[in-house]
Write a protein that holds these residues in place. Structure first.
Motif, short mmCIF file in Angstrom:
data_model
loop_
_atom_site.label_atom_id
_atom_site.label_comp_id
_atom_site.label_asym_id
_atom_site.label_seq_id
_atom_site.Cartn_x
_atom_site.Cartn_y
_atom_site.Cartn_z
N UNK A 232 9.89 -1.67 -2.21
CA UNK A 232 8.79 -2.33 -3.05
C UNK A 232 7.45 -1.87 -2.42
N UNK A 233 7.35 -1.05 -1.39
CA UNK A 233 6.17 -0.43 -1.19
C UNK A 233 5.43 0.42 -2.19
N UNK A 234 4.38 0.21 -2.35
CA UNK A 234 3.43 0.96 -3.44
C UNK A 234 2.57 2.12 -2.46
N UNK A 235 3.50 3.22 -2.52
CA UNK A 235 3.10 4.60 -1.73
C UNK A 235 2.58 5.29 -2.71
N UNK A 236 1.10 5.61 -2.72
CA UNK A 236 0.72 6.29 -4.09
C UNK A 236 0.14 7.61 -2.92
N UNK A 237 0.32 8.84 -3.78
CA UNK A 237 0.00 10.22 -3.23
C UNK A 237 -1.42 10.22 -3.74
N UNK A 238 -2.62 9.79 -2.95
CA UNK A 238 -3.84 9.95 -3.26
C UNK A 238 -4.53 11.20 -3.68
N UNK A 239 -3.75 12.19 -2.98
CA UNK A 239 -4.22 13.62 -3.18
C UNK A 239 -4.02 14.03 -4.53
N UNK A 240 -2.97 13.33 -5.27
CA UNK A 240 -2.69 13.58 -6.76
C UNK A 240 -3.67 13.12 -7.70
N UNK A 241 -4.36 11.78 -7.41
CA UNK A 241 -5.10 11.14 -8.26
C UNK A 241 -6.45 12.14 -8.53
N UNK A 242 -6.98 11.62 -9.65
CA UNK A 242 -8.22 12.31 -9.97
C UNK A 242 -9.40 11.40 -9.17
N UNK A 243 -10.73 11.79 -9.26
CA UNK A 243 -11.78 11.37 -8.83
C UNK A 243 -12.03 9.81 -9.27
N UNK A 244 -12.01 9.90 -10.40
CA UNK A 244 -12.10 8.55 -11.24
C UNK A 244 -11.19 7.57 -11.05
N UNK A 245 -9.62 7.98 -10.63
CA UNK A 245 -8.61 7.15 -10.62
C UNK A 245 -8.80 6.80 -8.96
N UNK A 246 -9.15 7.52 -8.03
CA UNK A 246 -9.56 7.22 -6.46
C UNK A 246 -10.59 6.09 -6.48
N UNK A 247 -11.75 6.29 -7.39
CA UNK A 247 -12.49 5.35 -7.37
C UNK A 247 -12.00 3.93 -7.66
N UNK A 248 -11.31 4.05 -8.96
CA UNK A 248 -10.74 2.70 -9.41
C UNK A 248 -9.58 1.90 -8.57
N UNK A 249 -8.87 2.93 -7.78
CA UNK A 249 -8.12 2.32 -6.76
C UNK A 249 -9.02 1.83 -5.55
N UNK A 250 -10.04 2.28 -5.06
CA UNK A 250 -10.77 1.64 -4.12
C UNK A 250 -11.39 0.38 -4.55
N UNK A 251 -11.80 0.25 -5.79
CA UNK A 251 -12.40 -1.14 -6.13
C UNK A 251 -11.36 -1.95 -6.43
N UNK A 252 -10.17 -1.64 -6.64
CA UNK A 252 -9.05 -2.61 -6.89
C UNK A 252 -8.74 -3.28 -5.32
N UNK A 253 -8.66 -2.28 -4.45
CA UNK A 253 -8.24 -2.58 -3.13
C UNK A 253 -9.40 -3.51 -2.51
N UNK A 254 -10.68 -3.20 -2.61
CA UNK A 254 -11.59 -4.18 -2.33
C UNK A 254 -11.69 -5.40 -2.71
N UNK A 255 -11.29 -5.45 -4.01
CA UNK A 255 -11.13 -6.86 -4.71
C UNK A 255 -9.93 -7.54 -4.41
#
Length: 88
Positions: free
Chosen positions: A1-24
């Motif tokens: 159930x661990x959500x291991x994402x490969x952040x190197x594969x994400x686009x810059x926009x997706x990384x920023x969205x992921x950062x905002x989600x994690x901060x929230x």
């Protein structure tokens, strides 16, 4: 159930969205921990020591803190990837 994402594969926009989600999510956990601390203090002042007002919130705070540590690790990985892309 661990959500291991490969952040190197994400686009810059997706990384920023992921950062905002994690901060929230981190902020939500911190607010919930503060609420539970308030419940503990209220319970101690009104009723003294008791299972309902001390032990249960402490257990929930421990679970939220453990989740917060994993969120911090994910946030650190996302920020490292963002810094690597901004510098390149």
């Amino acid at each position: 159930m661990k959500d291991q994402k490969d952040y190197a594969q994400l686009t810059l926009e997706a990384l920023r969205t992921e950062e905002q989600k994690l901060k929230r999510q981190n902020l939500t956990g911190n607010v919930f921990t503060g609420f539970l601390a308030g419940v503990m203090i209220y319970g101690l002042v009104k009723n003294g020591f008791g299972l309902l007002y001390t032990a249960i919130p402490l257990l929930i705070i421990a679970v939220v803190a453990k989740n917060g540590q994993s969120l911090q690790a994910k946030l650190k990985a996302v920020r490292a990837e963002l810094a690597g892309r901004d510098g390149a």
